[in-house]
Design a protein around this motif. Structure first.
Motif, PDB file in Angstrom:
ATOM      1  N   UNK A 171      -5.399   4.803  -1.996  1.00 46.82           N
ATOM      2  CA  UNK A 171      -6.831   4.705  -2.199  1.00 46.82           C
ATOM      3  C   UNK A 171      -7.133   4.173  -3.588  1.00 46.82           C
ATOM      4  N   UNK A 172      -8.363   3.745  -3.745  1.00 47.74           N
ATOM      5  CA  UNK A 172      -8.930   3.418  -5.055  1.00 47.74           C
ATOM      6  C   UNK A 172     -10.405   3.768  -4.972  1.00 47.74           C
ATOM      7  N   UNK A 173     -10.898   4.373  -6.047  1.00 49.52           N
ATOM      8  CA  UNK A 173     -12.328   4.660  -6.089  1.00 49.52           C
ATOM      9  C   UNK A 173     -12.866   4.342  -7.468  1.00 49.52           C
ATOM     10  N   UNK A 174     -14.152   4.017  -7.512  1.00 51.94           N
ATOM     11  CA  UNK A 174     -14.833   3.707  -8.765  1.00 51.94           C
ATOM     12  C   UNK A 174     -15.886   4.762  -9.031  1.00 51.94           C
ATOM     13  N   UNK A 175     -16.054   5.073 -10.316  1.00 51.91           N
ATOM     14  CA  UNK A 175     -17.003   6.100 -10.722  1.00 51.91           C
ATOM     15  C   UNK A 175     -17.286   5.922 -12.200  1.00 51.91           C
ATOM     16  N   UNK A 176     -18.339   6.609 -12.659  1.00 57.12           N
ATOM     17  CA  UNK A 176     -18.590   6.634 -14.101  1.00 57.12           C
ATOM     18  C   UNK A 176     -18.837   8.070 -14.523  1.00 57.12           C
ATOM     19  N   UNK A 177     -18.611   8.326 -15.809  1.00 55.64           N
ATOM     20  CA  UNK A 177     -18.870   9.661 -16.350  1.00 55.64           C
ATOM     21  C   UNK A 177     -20.302   9.737 -16.852  1.00 55.64           C
ATOM     22  N   UNK A 178     -20.672  10.877 -17.421  1.00 63.25           N
ATOM     23  CA  UNK A 178     -22.057  11.051 -17.862  1.00 63.25           C
ATOM     24  C   UNK A 178     -22.390  10.245 -19.110  1.00 63.25           C
ATOM     25  N   UNK A 179     -21.393   9.580 -19.707  1.00 61.61           N
ATOM     26  CA  UNK A 179     -21.630   8.673 -20.846  1.00 61.61           C
ATOM     27  C   UNK A 179     -21.771   7.232 -20.388  1.00 61.61           C
ATOM     28  N   UNK A 180     -21.625   6.988 -19.086  1.00 63.14           N
ATOM     29  CA  UNK A 180     -21.753   5.636 -18.559  1.00 63.14           C
ATOM     30  C   UNK A 180     -20.459   4.835 -18.585  1.00 63.14           C
ATOM     31  N   UNK A 181     -19.326   5.454 -18.906  1.00 64.46           N
ATOM     32  CA  UNK A 181     -18.038   4.762 -18.895  1.00 64.46           C
ATOM     33  C   UNK A 181     -17.509   4.701 -17.463  1.00 64.46           C
ATOM     34  N   UNK A 182     -17.123   3.499 -17.038  1.00 63.39           N
ATOM     35  CA  UNK A 182     -16.655   3.278 -15.670  1.00 63.39           C
ATOM     36  C   UNK A 182     -15.141   3.374 -15.592  1.00 63.39           C
ATOM     37  N   UNK A 183     -14.666   3.795 -14.412  1.00 65.40           N
ATOM     38  CA  UNK A 183     -13.239   3.939 -14.138  1.00 65.40           C
ATOM     39  C   UNK A 183     -12.952   3.498 -12.713  1.00 65.40           C
ATOM     40  N   UNK A 184     -11.744   2.994 -12.521  1.00 65.51           N
ATOM     41  CA  UNK A 184     -11.216   2.825 -11.165  1.00 65.51           C
ATOM     42  C   UNK A 184      -9.991   3.732 -11.098  1.00 65.51           C
ATOM     43  N   UNK A 185     -10.000   4.631 -10.159  1.00 62.86           N
ATOM     44  CA  UNK A 185      -8.911   5.586  -9.983  1.00 62.86           C
ATOM     45  C   UNK A 185      -8.088   5.152  -8.780  1.00 62.86           C
ATOM     46  N   UNK A 186      -6.788   4.993  -9.006  1.00 61.26           N
ATOM     47  CA  UNK A 186      -5.854   4.551  -7.969  1.00 61.26           C
ATOM     48  C   UNK A 186      -4.944   5.712  -7.592  1.00 61.26           C
TER      49      UNK A 186
END
Length: 122
Positions: free
Chosen positions: A56-71
């Protein structure tokens, strides 16, 4: 969603090891409070009997607006009632810029016509 997990389900997720449905519920509440605007794509990797492996891969951001893709990869084992008894997840988080995002559908289920992981080269 928690009803899909056996009462005594055991998980490994990164460095956390929730045991039992109540701990899994608390884990998921913390996860979803941190991982905002979460969009996920999974692909079946293999299955045999009561075991399934997915990537899987998912995209999200934290409460500071920093984006991540988690694999990652997950291995699931189901009990005789069809409930998830074991879940072993290995996950890596990659910081990305908002312009590097690949998942742009509205929150909710991924549209059927949206490319999958293999289509996106992930």
């Amino acid at each position: 969603m928690a009803l899909a997990y056996a009462i005594d389900s055991r998980w490994r997720n990164r460095a956390e090891f929730p045991n039992g449905r109540p701990e899994i519920i608390q884990f998921l509440k913390r996860k979803w409070a941190k991982e905002l605007d979460y969009r996920l794509i999974k692909e079946l990797w293999a299955y045999d009997g009561n075991r399934i492996a997915v990537r899987f891969a998912y995209e999200w951001h934290d409460d500071s607006g920093h984006w991540y893709r988690s694999y990652g990869n997950e291995n699931w084992e189901f009990n005789q009632d069809g409930l998830m008894a074991f879940r072993f997840a290995s996950i890596n988080d990659l910081p990305i810029s908002e312009s590097d995002r690949k998942y742009h559908w509205p929150l909710g289920r991924r549209p059927d016509d949206h490319p999958g992981l293999s289509d996106l080269g992930l």
